[in-house]
Design an enzyme around this catalytic site. Structure first.
Site, PDB file in Angstrom:
ATOM      1  N   TYR A   8      76.000 110.241  50.540  1.00  0.00           N
ATOM      2  CA  TYR A   8      76.675 110.022  49.248  1.00  0.00           C
ATOM      3  C   TYR A   8      76.588 108.542  48.873  1.00  0.00           C
ATOM      4  O   TYR A   8      76.171 108.185  47.754  1.00  0.00           O
ATOM      5  CB  TYR A   8      78.133 110.481  49.298  1.00  0.00           C
ATOM      6  CG  TYR A   8      78.836 110.202  47.977  1.00  0.00           C
ATOM      7  CD1 TYR A   8      78.459 110.884  46.824  1.00  0.00           C
ATOM      8  CD2 TYR A   8      79.838 109.229  47.872  1.00  0.00           C
ATOM      9  CE1 TYR A   8      79.061 110.605  45.594  1.00  0.00           C
ATOM     10  CE2 TYR A   8      80.443 108.946  46.645  1.00  0.00           C
ATOM     11  CZ  TYR A   8      80.053 109.640  45.518  1.00  0.00           C
ATOM     12  OH  TYR A   8      80.634 109.358  44.307  1.00  0.00           O
ATOM     13  N   LYS A  50      74.461 106.612  45.749  1.00  0.00           N
ATOM     14  CA  LYS A  50      75.066 105.762  44.720  1.00  0.00           C
ATOM     15  C   LYS A  50      74.477 104.343  44.755  1.00  0.00           C
ATOM     16  O   LYS A  50      74.426 103.667  43.722  1.00  0.00           O
ATOM     17  CB  LYS A  50      76.586 105.747  44.872  1.00  0.00           C
ATOM     18  CG  LYS A  50      77.225 107.111  44.577  1.00  0.00           C
ATOM     19  CD  LYS A  50      76.938 107.581  43.148  1.00  0.00           C
ATOM     20  CE  LYS A  50      77.678 108.848  42.777  1.00  0.00           C
ATOM     21  NZ  LYS A  50      77.462 109.269  41.386  1.00  0.00           N
ATOM     22  N   ASP A  62      71.909 122.805  34.541  1.00  0.00           N
ATOM     23  CA  ASP A  62      72.013 122.366  35.931  1.00  0.00           C
ATOM     24  C   ASP A  62      71.002 121.235  36.097  1.00  0.00           C
ATOM     25  O   ASP A  62      69.789 121.473  36.018  1.00  0.00           O
ATOM     26  CB  ASP A  62      71.690 123.545  36.859  1.00  0.00           C
ATOM     27  CG  ASP A  62      71.804 123.176  38.332  1.00  0.00           C
ATOM     28  OD1 ASP A  62      71.731 121.971  38.664  1.00  0.00           O
ATOM     29  OD2 ASP A  62      71.949 124.101  39.150  1.00  0.00           O
ATOM     30  N   VAL A  63      71.490 120.016  36.313  1.00  0.00           N
ATOM     31  CA  VAL A  63      70.565 118.869  36.337  1.00  0.00           C
ATOM     32  C   VAL A  63      69.602 118.899  37.526  1.00  0.00           C
ATOM     33  O   VAL A  63      68.613 118.174  37.533  1.00  0.00           O
ATOM     34  CB  VAL A  63      71.303 117.504  36.297  1.00  0.00           C
ATOM     35  CG1 VAL A  63      72.088 117.334  35.012  1.00  0.00           C
ATOM     36  CG2 VAL A  63      72.172 117.295  37.527  1.00  0.00           C
ATOM     37  N   PHE A  86      85.596 112.767  34.935  1.00  0.00           N
ATOM     38  CA  PHE A  86      85.147 111.646  34.094  1.00  0.00           C
ATOM     39  C   PHE A  86      84.415 112.159  32.856  1.00  0.00           C
ATOM     40  O   PHE A  86      84.596 111.639  31.755  1.00  0.00           O
ATOM     41  CB  PHE A  86      84.169 110.735  34.846  1.00  0.00           C
ATOM     42  CG  PHE A  86      84.695 110.076  36.086  1.00  0.00           C
ATOM     43  CD1 PHE A  86      86.014 110.211  36.496  1.00  0.00           C
ATOM     44  CD2 PHE A  86      83.845 109.288  36.857  1.00  0.00           C
ATOM     45  CE1 PHE A  86      86.477 109.587  37.641  1.00  0.00           C
ATOM     46  CE2 PHE A  86      84.295 108.658  38.003  1.00  0.00           C
ATOM     47  CZ  PHE A  86      85.602 108.812  38.401  1.00  0.00           C
ATOM     48  N   LEU A  93      88.477 104.559  44.150  1.00  0.00           N
ATOM     49  CA  LEU A  93      89.373 105.716  44.242  1.00  0.00           C
ATOM     50  C   LEU A  93      89.879 106.153  42.859  1.00  0.00           C
ATOM     51  O   LEU A  93      90.537 105.378  42.161  1.00  0.00           O
ATOM     52  CB  LEU A  93      90.569 105.336  45.116  1.00  0.00           C
ATOM     53  CG  LEU A  93      91.542 106.473  45.456  1.00  0.00           C
ATOM     54  CD1 LEU A  93      90.948 107.384  46.522  1.00  0.00           C
ATOM     55  CD2 LEU A  93      92.881 105.893  45.937  1.00  0.00           C
TER      56      LEU A  93
HETATM   57  P1  NDP Z   1      84.239 116.156  39.086  1.00  0.00           P
HETATM   58  O1  NDP Z   1      83.884 117.010  40.266  1.00  0.00           O
HETATM   59  O2  NDP Z   1      85.535 116.356  38.422  1.00  0.00           O
HETATM   60  O3  NDP Z   1      83.091 116.257  37.992  1.00  0.00           O
HETATM   61  C1  NDP Z   1      81.737 116.390  38.339  1.00  0.00           C
HETATM   62  C2  NDP Z   1      80.987 116.946  37.152  1.00  0.00           C
HETATM   63  O4  NDP Z   1      79.604 117.062  37.503  1.00  0.00           O
HETATM   64  C3  NDP Z   1      81.471 118.338  36.764  1.00  0.00           C
HETATM   65  O5  NDP Z   1      81.536 118.411  35.355  1.00  0.00           O
HETATM   66  C4  NDP Z   1      80.369 119.252  37.279  1.00  0.00           C
HETATM   67  O6  NDP Z   1      80.275 120.371  36.411  1.00  0.00           O
HETATM   68  C5  NDP Z   1      79.144 118.347  37.143  1.00  0.00           C
HETATM   69  N1  NDP Z   1      78.024 118.739  37.977  1.00  0.00           N
HETATM   70  C6  NDP Z   1      77.985 118.801  39.329  1.00  0.00           C
HETATM   71  N2  NDP Z   1      76.783 119.244  39.726  1.00  0.00           N
HETATM   72  C7  NDP Z   1      76.060 119.468  38.590  1.00  0.00           C
HETATM   73  C8  NDP Z   1      74.754 119.944  38.338  1.00  0.00           C
HETATM   74  N3  NDP Z   1      73.926 120.303  39.333  1.00  0.00           N
HETATM   75  N4  NDP Z   1      74.326 120.046  37.061  1.00  0.00           N
HETATM   76  C9  NDP Z   1      75.159 119.696  36.041  1.00  0.00           C
HETATM   77  N5  NDP Z   1      76.408 119.244  36.220  1.00  0.00           N
HETATM   78  C10 NDP Z   1      76.850 119.144  37.489  1.00  0.00           C
HETATM   79  O7  NDP Z   1      84.093 114.649  39.626  1.00  0.00           O
HETATM   80  P2  NDP Z   1      84.349 113.231  38.925  1.00  0.00           P
HETATM   81  O8  NDP Z   1      84.590 113.369  37.499  1.00  0.00           O
HETATM   82  O9  NDP Z   1      85.329 112.525  39.770  1.00  0.00           O
HETATM   83  O10 NDP Z   1      82.933 112.542  39.206  1.00  0.00           O
HETATM   84  C11 NDP Z   1      82.002 112.268  38.175  1.00  0.00           C
HETATM   85  C12 NDP Z   1      80.996 111.276  38.717  1.00  0.00           C
HETATM   86  O11 NDP Z   1      81.662 110.081  39.124  1.00  0.00           O
HETATM   87  C13 NDP Z   1      80.212 111.727  39.949  1.00  0.00           C
HETATM   88  O12 NDP Z   1      78.890 111.260  39.835  1.00  0.00           O
HETATM   89  C14 NDP Z   1      80.934 111.066  41.102  1.00  0.00           C
HETATM   90  O13 NDP Z   1      80.083 110.863  42.191  1.00  0.00           O
HETATM   91  C15 NDP Z   1      81.324 109.759  40.462  1.00  0.00           C
HETATM   92  N6  NDP Z   1      82.459 109.057  41.059  1.00  0.00           N
HETATM   93  C16 NDP Z   1      83.667 109.668  41.262  1.00  0.00           C
HETATM   94  C17 NDP Z   1      84.729 108.955  41.800  1.00  0.00           C
HETATM   95  C18 NDP Z   1      86.061 109.569  42.098  1.00  0.00           C
HETATM   96  O14 NDP Z   1      86.799 109.018  42.937  1.00  0.00           O
HETATM   97  N7  NDP Z   1      86.446 110.647  41.468  1.00  0.00           N
HETATM   98  C19 NDP Z   1      84.599 107.533  42.109  1.00  0.00           C
HETATM   99  C20 NDP Z   1      83.282 106.998  41.884  1.00  0.00           C
HETATM  100  C21 NDP Z   1      82.284 107.728  41.351  1.00  0.00           C
HETATM  101  P3  NDP Z   1      79.844 121.862  36.807  1.00  0.00           P
HETATM  102  O15 NDP Z   1      80.397 122.141  38.171  1.00  0.00           O
HETATM  103  O16 NDP Z   1      80.444 122.678  35.711  1.00  0.00           O
HETATM  104  O17 NDP Z   1      78.341 121.819  36.758  1.00  0.00           O
HETATM  105  C1  8X3 Z   2      83.867 108.084  45.071  1.00  0.00           C
HETATM  106  C2  8X3 Z   2      84.602 106.935  45.668  1.00  0.00           C
HETATM  107  O1  8X3 Z   2      85.410 105.882  47.812  1.00  0.00           O
HETATM  108  O2  8X3 Z   2      85.491 108.313  47.665  1.00  0.00           O
HETATM  109  O3  8X3 Z   2      82.597 107.707  44.722  1.00  0.00           O
HETATM  110  O4  8X3 Z   2      83.399 107.197  47.950  1.00  0.00           O
HETATM  111  S1  8X3 Z   2      84.697 107.112  47.355  1.00  0.00           S
END
Ligand code: NDP
Ligand code: 8X3
Length: 248
Positions: free
Chosen positions: A147, A151, A54-55, A12, A179
Protein backbone atom coordinates in the site's frame (compact mmCIF):
# COMPACT_ATOMS: atom_id res chain seq x y z
CA UNK A 1 -15.50 23.16 -14.78
CA UNK A 2 -16.11 19.50 -15.55
CA UNK A 3 -14.49 17.36 -12.87
CA UNK A 4 -14.07 13.60 -13.32
CA UNK A 5 -13.70 11.81 -9.98
CA UNK A 6 -12.87 8.12 -9.67
CA UNK A 7 -14.05 6.38 -6.50
CA UNK A 8 -16.96 8.78 -6.01
CA UNK A 9 -19.30 6.30 -4.30
CA UNK A 10 -17.95 6.91 -0.78
CA UNK A 11 -15.43 8.74 1.36
CA UNK A 12 -13.21 11.38 -0.24
CA UNK A 13 -14.66 10.90 -3.72
CA UNK A 14 -18.23 11.39 -2.56
CA UNK A 15 -17.28 14.47 -0.50
CA UNK A 16 -15.35 15.93 -3.44
CA UNK A 17 -18.29 15.33 -5.80
CA UNK A 18 -20.55 17.18 -3.37
CA UNK A 19 -18.08 20.06 -2.94
CA UNK A 20 -17.62 20.60 -6.67
CA UNK A 21 -21.34 20.39 -7.51
CA UNK A 22 -22.24 22.74 -4.64
CA UNK A 23 -19.50 25.06 -5.93
CA UNK A 24 -21.32 25.30 -9.28
CA UNK A 25 -19.27 22.76 -11.25
CA UNK A 26 -20.24 19.57 -13.07
CA UNK A 27 -18.98 16.19 -11.89
CA UNK A 28 -18.57 12.86 -13.64
CA UNK A 29 -18.77 10.45 -10.70
CA UNK A 30 -17.23 7.03 -11.26
CA UNK A 31 -17.12 3.90 -9.10
CA UNK A 32 -18.20 0.27 -9.23
CA UNK A 33 -21.30 0.54 -7.01
CA UNK A 34 -24.15 1.94 -9.10
CA UNK A 35 -26.58 2.16 -6.15
CA UNK A 36 -24.29 4.49 -4.20
CA UNK A 37 -23.72 6.68 -7.24
CA UNK A 38 -27.47 6.78 -7.94
CA UNK A 39 -28.11 8.02 -4.38
CA UNK A 40 -25.53 10.76 -4.87
CA UNK A 41 -27.08 11.72 -8.20
CA UNK A 42 -30.52 11.88 -6.55
CA UNK A 43 -29.08 14.26 -3.96
CA UNK A 44 -27.06 16.47 -6.31
CA UNK A 45 -29.20 16.53 -9.47
CA UNK A 46 -28.21 16.96 -13.10
CA UNK A 47 -24.81 18.50 -12.39
CA UNK A 48 -23.62 15.01 -11.47
CA UNK A 49 -23.24 12.29 -14.07
CA UNK A 50 -23.03 8.92 -12.29
CA UNK A 51 -21.32 6.16 -14.27
CA UNK A 52 -20.02 2.78 -13.23
CA UNK A 53 -16.42 1.98 -14.04
CA UNK A 54 -13.95 -0.43 -12.51
CA UNK A 55 -10.60 1.32 -12.97
CA UNK A 56 -8.77 -2.01 -12.92
CA UNK A 57 -10.48 -2.88 -16.22
CA UNK A 58 -7.96 -0.63 -17.93
CA UNK A 59 -8.71 -1.76 -21.46
CA UNK A 60 -12.23 -0.28 -21.13
CA UNK A 61 -11.06 3.21 -20.12
CA UNK A 62 -10.44 4.80 -23.56
CA UNK A 63 -13.77 3.59 -25.02
CA UNK A 64 -15.56 4.57 -21.81
CA UNK A 65 -14.26 8.14 -22.07
CA UNK A 66 -14.96 8.33 -25.81
CA UNK A 67 -18.57 7.32 -25.08
CA UNK A 68 -19.20 10.19 -22.63
CA UNK A 69 -22.06 12.44 -23.79
CA UNK A 70 -20.64 15.26 -25.97
CA UNK A 71 -21.47 17.91 -23.37
CA UNK A 72 -19.40 15.99 -20.79
CA UNK A 73 -16.32 15.33 -22.95
CA UNK A 74 -14.18 18.30 -21.95
CA UNK A 75 -12.66 17.20 -18.67
CA UNK A 76 -11.04 20.14 -16.87
CA UNK A 77 -10.06 18.30 -13.69
CA UNK A 78 -9.29 14.60 -13.32
CA UNK A 79 -9.23 13.37 -9.73
CA UNK A 80 -7.68 9.91 -9.51
CA UNK A 81 -9.05 9.03 -6.10
CA UNK A 82 -10.16 5.38 -6.42
CA UNK A 83 -7.89 3.31 -4.27
CA UNK A 84 -7.62 0.98 -1.36
CA UNK A 85 -5.43 -0.71 1.22
CA UNK A 86 -5.91 -4.40 1.86
CA UNK A 87 -4.55 -5.94 5.03
CA UNK A 88 -1.76 -5.09 7.43
CA UNK A 89 0.13 -8.38 7.37
CA UNK A 90 3.92 -8.29 7.10
CA UNK A 91 5.32 -8.80 3.60
CA UNK A 92 6.35 -12.38 4.30
CA UNK A 93 2.71 -13.28 5.08
CA UNK A 94 0.70 -10.85 2.97
CA UNK A 95 -1.61 -12.05 0.22
CA UNK A 96 -0.27 -11.70 -3.30
CA UNK A 97 -3.83 -11.27 -4.55
CA UNK A 98 -4.22 -8.28 -2.22
CA UNK A 99 -0.95 -6.84 -3.48
CA UNK A 100 -2.07 -7.29 -7.10
CA UNK A 101 -5.43 -5.60 -6.38
CA UNK A 102 -3.76 -2.60 -4.75
CA UNK A 103 -1.32 -2.18 -7.64
CA UNK A 104 -4.11 -2.69 -10.21
CA UNK A 105 -6.28 -0.02 -8.57
CA UNK A 106 -3.93 2.51 -6.99
CA UNK A 107 -1.37 2.49 -9.81
CA UNK A 108 -2.41 0.75 -13.02
CA UNK A 109 -5.93 2.20 -13.05
CA UNK A 110 -4.57 5.64 -12.18
CA UNK A 111 -1.95 5.73 -14.92
CA UNK A 112 -4.32 4.41 -17.58
CA UNK A 113 -6.98 6.97 -16.66
CA UNK A 114 -4.38 9.74 -16.70
CA UNK A 115 -2.95 8.65 -20.04
CA UNK A 116 -6.44 8.64 -21.57
CA UNK A 117 -7.41 12.11 -20.30
CA UNK A 118 -4.11 13.99 -20.79
CA UNK A 119 -4.04 14.44 -24.59
CA UNK A 120 -7.30 16.44 -24.53
CA UNK A 121 -6.00 18.63 -21.70
CA UNK A 122 -2.71 19.24 -23.50
CA UNK A 123 -4.55 20.07 -26.73
CA UNK A 124 -6.69 22.60 -24.85
CA UNK A 125 -3.57 23.84 -22.98
CA UNK A 126 -5.55 23.62 -19.77
CA UNK A 127 -6.34 21.00 -17.17
CA UNK A 128 -5.47 19.61 -13.77
CA UNK A 129 -4.77 16.07 -12.61
CA UNK A 130 -5.15 15.50 -8.87
CA UNK A 131 -3.85 12.16 -7.67
CA UNK A 132 -4.72 10.78 -4.25
CA UNK A 133 -1.53 9.74 -2.54
CA UNK A 134 -1.05 9.19 1.17
CA UNK A 135 1.37 9.82 3.99
CA UNK A 136 1.92 6.07 3.62
CA UNK A 137 3.82 6.94 0.45
CA UNK A 138 6.30 9.04 2.39
CA UNK A 139 6.64 7.23 5.72
CA UNK A 140 6.97 3.51 6.22
CA UNK A 141 5.13 1.50 8.83
CA UNK A 142 4.81 -2.22 9.58
CA UNK A 143 2.18 -3.78 7.33
CA UNK A 144 2.23 -0.82 4.96
CA UNK A 145 4.36 -2.70 2.41
CA UNK A 146 2.61 -2.58 -0.99
CA UNK A 147 0.00 0.00 0.00
CA UNK A 148 2.73 2.46 1.00
CA UNK A 149 4.78 1.61 -2.08
CA UNK A 150 1.74 2.16 -4.31
CA UNK A 151 1.26 5.63 -2.82
CA UNK A 152 4.97 6.47 -3.20
CA UNK A 153 4.47 5.59 -6.86
CA UNK A 154 1.50 7.99 -7.00
CA UNK A 155 3.57 10.87 -5.67
CA UNK A 156 6.53 10.20 -7.95
CA UNK A 157 4.31 9.69 -10.99
CA UNK A 158 2.62 13.02 -10.24
CA UNK A 159 5.93 14.86 -10.01
CA UNK A 160 7.08 13.21 -13.23
CA UNK A 161 3.85 14.37 -14.86
CA UNK A 162 4.87 17.90 -13.91
CA UNK A 163 8.17 17.38 -15.72
CA UNK A 164 6.48 16.08 -18.88
CA UNK A 165 3.74 18.70 -18.82
CA UNK A 166 6.10 21.67 -18.61
CA UNK A 167 4.93 24.35 -21.02
CA UNK A 168 1.56 22.74 -21.71
CA UNK A 169 -0.49 24.68 -19.16
CA UNK A 170 -1.66 21.39 -17.63
CA UNK A 171 -1.20 21.07 -13.87
CA UNK A 172 -0.71 18.05 -11.58
CA UNK A 173 -1.00 17.64 -7.82
CA UNK A 174 -0.44 14.85 -5.33
CA UNK A 175 -2.63 15.06 -2.20
CA UNK A 176 -1.17 12.96 0.61
CA UNK A 177 -3.52 12.72 3.59
CA UNK A 178 -2.81 11.00 6.86
CA UNK A 179 -5.34 9.50 9.27
CA UNK A 180 -8.81 10.27 7.95
CA UNK A 181 -12.01 8.91 9.45
CA UNK A 182 -15.61 8.59 8.32
CA UNK A 183 -14.81 6.77 5.08
CA UNK A 184 -14.86 3.08 4.17
CA UNK A 185 -11.06 2.92 4.00
CA UNK A 186 -10.48 0.89 7.18
CA UNK A 187 -13.55 -1.31 6.67
CA UNK A 188 -12.07 -2.27 3.31
CA UNK A 189 -8.59 -2.74 4.77
CA UNK A 190 -9.91 -4.97 7.56
CA UNK A 191 -12.39 -6.79 5.29
CA UNK A 192 -15.52 -5.53 7.02
CA UNK A 193 -14.30 -6.10 10.58
CA UNK A 194 -16.02 -3.10 12.19
CA UNK A 195 -14.20 -3.52 15.51
CA UNK A 196 -10.73 -3.40 13.99
CA UNK A 197 -11.77 -0.59 11.67
CA UNK A 198 -13.18 1.51 14.53
CA UNK A 199 -10.02 0.94 16.60
CA UNK A 200 -7.95 2.84 14.03
CA UNK A 201 -9.73 6.08 14.99
CA UNK A 202 -10.28 5.42 18.70
CA UNK A 203 -9.36 8.43 20.84
CA UNK A 204 -8.40 10.55 17.83
CA UNK A 205 -9.78 13.51 15.98
CA UNK A 206 -8.91 12.40 12.44
CA UNK A 207 -9.15 14.37 9.22
CA UNK A 208 -12.54 14.14 7.53
CA UNK A 209 -13.48 13.52 3.92
CA UNK A 210 -14.76 17.11 3.87
CA UNK A 211 -11.25 18.34 4.82
CA UNK A 212 -9.83 16.51 1.81
CA UNK A 213 -12.63 17.77 -0.44
CA UNK A 214 -12.01 21.37 0.65
CA UNK A 215 -8.31 20.93 -0.14
CA UNK A 216 -9.00 19.48 -3.60
CA UNK A 217 -11.50 22.27 -4.27
CA UNK A 218 -8.98 24.91 -3.22
CA UNK A 219 -6.28 23.41 -5.46
CA UNK A 220 -8.64 23.20 -8.44
CA UNK A 221 -9.86 26.78 -8.10
CA UNK A 222 -6.46 28.46 -7.67
CA UNK A 223 -5.37 30.87 -10.41
CA UNK A 224 -4.06 28.87 -13.37
CA UNK A 225 -0.45 29.99 -12.95
CA UNK A 226 -0.19 28.16 -9.60
CA UNK A 227 0.64 24.47 -9.31
CA UNK A 228 0.56 22.73 -5.94
CA UNK A 229 3.00 19.88 -6.57
CA UNK A 230 2.27 17.85 -3.47
CA UNK A 231 0.43 18.57 -0.28
CA UNK A 232 0.74 16.46 2.86
CA UNK A 233 -1.98 16.69 5.50
CA UNK A 234 -2.29 15.13 8.92
CA UNK A 235 -4.66 15.61 11.80
CA UNK A 236 -2.96 17.30 14.75
CA UNK A 237 -3.22 14.06 16.73
CA UNK A 238 -0.97 12.27 14.21
CA UNK A 239 2.79 12.65 14.24
CA UNK A 240 6.01 10.62 13.92
CA UNK A 241 7.28 7.77 16.07
CA UNK A 242 10.90 7.45 14.95
CA UNK A 243 12.81 4.38 13.78
CA UNK A 244 12.35 0.93 15.29
CA UNK A 245 15.36 -1.00 16.60
CA UNK A 246 15.07 -4.72 17.19
CA UNK A 247 17.28 -5.82 20.11
CA UNK A 248 18.19 -9.42 20.82
P1 NDP B 1 -13.27 4.65 0.59
O1 NDP B 1 -13.08 3.17 0.70
O2 NDP B 1 -14.35 5.29 1.35
O3 NDP B 1 -13.43 5.05 -0.94
C1 NDP B 1 -12.73 4.39 -1.96
C2 NDP B 1 -13.44 4.64 -3.27
O4 NDP B 1 -12.71 3.98 -4.31
C3 NDP B 1 -14.85 4.07 -3.28
O5 NDP B 1 -15.71 5.01 -3.91
C4 NDP B 1 -14.73 2.82 -4.14
O6 NDP B 1 -15.96 2.63 -4.83
C5 NDP B 1 -13.62 3.23 -5.10
N1 NDP B 1 -12.94 2.12 -5.74
C6 NDP B 1 -12.23 1.14 -5.13
N2 NDP B 1 -11.79 0.27 -6.05
C7 NDP B 1 -12.25 0.72 -7.26
C8 NDP B 1 -12.14 0.24 -8.59
N3 NDP B 1 -11.48 -0.89 -8.88
N4 NDP B 1 -12.72 0.94 -9.58
C9 NDP B 1 -13.40 2.09 -9.29
N5 NDP B 1 -13.54 2.58 -8.06
C10 NDP B 1 -12.97 1.89 -7.05
O7 NDP B 1 -11.84 5.27 0.98
P2 NDP B 1 -11.34 6.78 1.11
O8 NDP B 1 -12.32 7.73 0.61
O9 NDP B 1 -10.81 6.93 2.48
O10 NDP B 1 -10.06 6.72 0.14
C11 NDP B 1 -10.02 7.38 -1.10
C12 NDP B 1 -8.57 7.44 -1.54
O11 NDP B 1 -7.80 8.14 -0.57
C13 NDP B 1 -7.87 6.09 -1.70
O12 NDP B 1 -7.01 6.17 -2.81
C14 NDP B 1 -7.09 5.93 -0.41
O13 NDP B 1 -5.97 5.11 -0.59
C15 NDP B 1 -6.69 7.36 -0.16
N6 NDP B 1 -6.37 7.71 1.22
C16 NDP B 1 -7.23 7.45 2.26
C17 NDP B 1 -6.90 7.83 3.55
C18 NDP B 1 -7.77 7.53 4.73
O14 NDP B 1 -7.25 7.51 5.87
N7 NDP B 1 -9.05 7.32 4.58
C19 NDP B 1 -5.67 8.55 3.83
C20 NDP B 1 -4.82 8.75 2.68
C21 NDP B 1 -5.19 8.37 1.44
P3 NDP B 1 -16.61 1.23 -5.27
O15 NDP B 1 -16.30 0.24 -4.19
O16 NDP B 1 -18.05 1.58 -5.42
O17 NDP B 1 -15.93 0.93 -6.58
C1 8X3 C 1 -4.11 5.96 4.52
C2 8X3 C 1 -3.30 6.52 5.64
O1 8X3 C 1 -1.74 5.96 7.54
O2 8X3 C 1 -3.58 4.42 7.13
O3 8X3 C 1 -3.47 6.15 3.33
O4 8X3 C 1 -1.70 4.47 5.65
S1 8X3 C 1 -2.55 5.26 6.50
Amino acid sequence: MIVLITGASSGFGEAMARAFVLGGHRVIALARRADKLAALAAELGGALLPLTLDVTQVETIPTFLAALPPEWQTIDVLINNAGLALGVLPAQQASLDDWDTMIATNNRGLVHMTRAVLPGMVERRSGLVINMGSVAGAYVYPGGNVYGASKAFVEHFTLNLRADLAGTGVRATNIAPGLCGGTEFSQVRYRGDETLAAKVYQGTEPLTAEDIAATAYWIATLPKHININSIEMMPVCQSFAGLAIHRS
